[in-house]
Design a protein around this motif. Sequence first.
Motif, PDB file in Angstrom:
ATOM      1  N   ARG A 219       0.831  -1.203   0.000  1.00 51.66           N
ATOM      2  CA  ARG A 219       0.000   0.000   0.000  1.00 51.66           C
ATOM      3  C   ARG A 219       0.869   1.259   0.000  1.00 51.66           C
ATOM      4  O   ARG A 219       0.533   2.257  -0.627  1.00 51.66           O
ATOM      5  N   VAL A 222       1.987   1.993  -3.529  1.00 52.18           N
ATOM      6  CA  VAL A 222       0.907   2.575  -4.328  1.00 52.18           C
ATOM      7  C   VAL A 222       0.740   4.055  -4.020  1.00 52.18           C
ATOM      8  O   VAL A 222       0.633   4.897  -4.931  1.00 52.18           O
ATOM      9  N   ILE A 223       0.734   4.393  -2.755  1.00 53.15           N
ATOM     10  CA  ILE A 223       0.569   5.805  -2.372  1.00 53.15           C
ATOM     11  C   ILE A 223       1.777   6.624  -2.823  1.00 53.15           C
ATOM     12  O   ILE A 223       1.637   7.762  -3.292  1.00 53.15           O
ATOM     13  N   THR A 224       2.975   6.045  -2.732  1.00 51.01           N
ATOM     14  CA  THR A 224       4.180   6.758  -3.176  1.00 51.01           C
ATOM     15  C   THR A 224       4.118   7.035  -4.672  1.00 51.01           C
ATOM     16  O   THR A 224       4.477   8.136  -5.123  1.00 51.01           O
ATOM     17  N   ALA A 225       3.662   6.035  -5.427  1.00 50.71           N
ATOM     18  CA  ALA A 225       3.544   6.238  -6.877  1.00 50.71           C
ATOM     19  C   ALA A 225       2.513   7.311  -7.204  1.00 50.71           C
ATOM     20  O   ALA A 225       2.714   8.140  -8.106  1.00 50.71           O
ATOM     21  N   GLU A 226       1.407   7.316  -6.478  1.00 55.10           N
ATOM     22  CA  GLU A 226       0.382   8.341  -6.721  1.00 55.10           C
ATOM     23  C   GLU A 226       0.915   9.745  -6.417  1.00 55.10           C
ATOM     24  O   GLU A 226       0.698  10.685  -7.187  1.00 55.10           O
ATOM     25  N   ILE A 227       1.612   9.875  -5.297  1.00 54.20           N
ATOM     26  CA  ILE A 227       2.159  11.198  -4.937  1.00 54.20           C
ATOM     27  C   ILE A 227       3.231  11.615  -5.936  1.00 54.20           C
ATOM     28  O   ILE A 227       3.323  12.784  -6.333  1.00 54.20           O
ATOM     29  N   ALA A 229       3.452  10.716  -9.104  1.00 56.57           N
ATOM     30  CA  ALA A 229       2.800  11.098 -10.357  1.00 56.57           C
ATOM     31  C   ALA A 229       2.201  12.489 -10.261  1.00 56.57           C
ATOM     32  O   ALA A 229       2.317  13.306 -11.187  1.00 56.57           O
ATOM     33  N   ALA A 230       1.577  12.793  -9.106  1.00 57.00           N
ATOM     34  CA  ALA A 230       0.985  14.129  -8.954  1.00 57.00           C
ATOM     35  C   ALA A 230       2.071  15.200  -8.911  1.00 57.00           C
ATOM     36  O   ALA A 230       1.910  16.290  -9.487  1.00 57.00           O
ATOM     37  N   ALA A 275       4.080   9.830   1.990  1.00 54.59           N
ATOM     38  CA  ALA A 275       3.267   8.632   1.772  1.00 54.59           C
ATOM     39  C   ALA A 275       2.961   7.927   3.095  1.00 54.59           C
ATOM     40  O   ALA A 275       1.840   7.453   3.314  1.00 54.59           O
TER      41      ALA A 275
END
Length: 410
Positions: A219, A222-227, A229-230, A275
């Motif tokens: 998890r 996933v959160i690291t990738a989302e941050i 990307a943003a 994250a």
Amino acid sequence: PPLWTAPRPLGYVMAPTQAALLVLSALAIFAGRACAEEADAAAQPEQPPVEPSPGEPSTEAAEGVDDGDEILSSGKTRRETVAMYAYCQADNCYELLGVKPTSGAIAIKRAYRRFASEWHPDKNPHPNAKAIFQKYANAYEVLSNSEMRKNYDYLLAHPYEFPMHYLRFNSFTYAPKSDVRVVFLLIVLGISAVQYFFRKQRRANIIDAVKGKRNYQERLKVITAEIAAATSASKQSKPRSGSGKDSTSSKSKVASKSKAATEEASAKAELKKAAELQLLSEMSDELPPEPQLQDTLAYILFTLPLTSSYWVHSTSNWVVRFRILGQEYGPAELALLTRSALGLTEVAWEQLTEEERQELTTRELWISANKAVYDDEIAAEEERPITRSNKEKRALRQKKRPVDAAPIID
């Protein structure tokens, strides 16, 4: 004969002139004695100080020598003789008679006679008169005998040489030197500090245990990738400045590369930290709450008068409104009754959806019959077999093997 020794008939009254002559003659006698003593002292020649021989100790040194090893007529030392007697036991002989250690025999005798006449069992009806009189008699017996008084003075001057005497006759009591209120305050503050740091350490231990779980790491990725990307999208949206030509030297290139590597490492650390904070916020329902000063014993005791007054006011208001006047419950009162029946905190109640809260309040669970029906429904629902996927079964097996009761993120 003198006036104070001449025989007088019965009923004789001295005249004022005779009384004055009596006083003047007495003063003349005392004055004559004082003058004679001064004349004798002036007539004696002054004696030169005697110098001690080289092998002989001085008078001051002889006086400073401890007389505990002095051999008495009984063949024992002073120290051994002192330890043989109880003297006034737990009392001080001088304090019992009300005299000073430098008082003479006459003053001691007068003090004893005064107390003896007051506390003699034949004259005083007090039930403890005999014991008190015996104390005064013991004190006088010790202080009236010169040798016994020397022994007692040695005992008072060297108390550490006779510990058994004080252990036998003295009763020790605890007399606190510090203010009890200060001690109580320090104890409360110490307990509050232990409470705060214990809860803080417990939360940190559970978070460390959770971070070692595989689903936590997944998890977190996933959160690291989302941050990331943003963040990259926001950087791409900004216009670039400069000509784009690279005219720097080799040294500057190396420095720029090291600087870029440092910035990249710090950016990754900040990204991971952000994250983790986001993931911990998602897990806040399953983690112990963060320690607060409001939960410590010091804060509770400090606000106890205020909270007690609030409780008395709210309870009396509730009884008057709903028990005596029979008013209808409002939304806040219904929520409070439902929370109390289910044993939910205010935070857990707020996390429920509006539909769930509405359904629970309409069931009137504060009534024992309705609560029994609700408990039966929950028990039947838990006993019903549930069809789970392989992924759910694997997560359930992981939940059954927690580390220090740490929660698992699905």
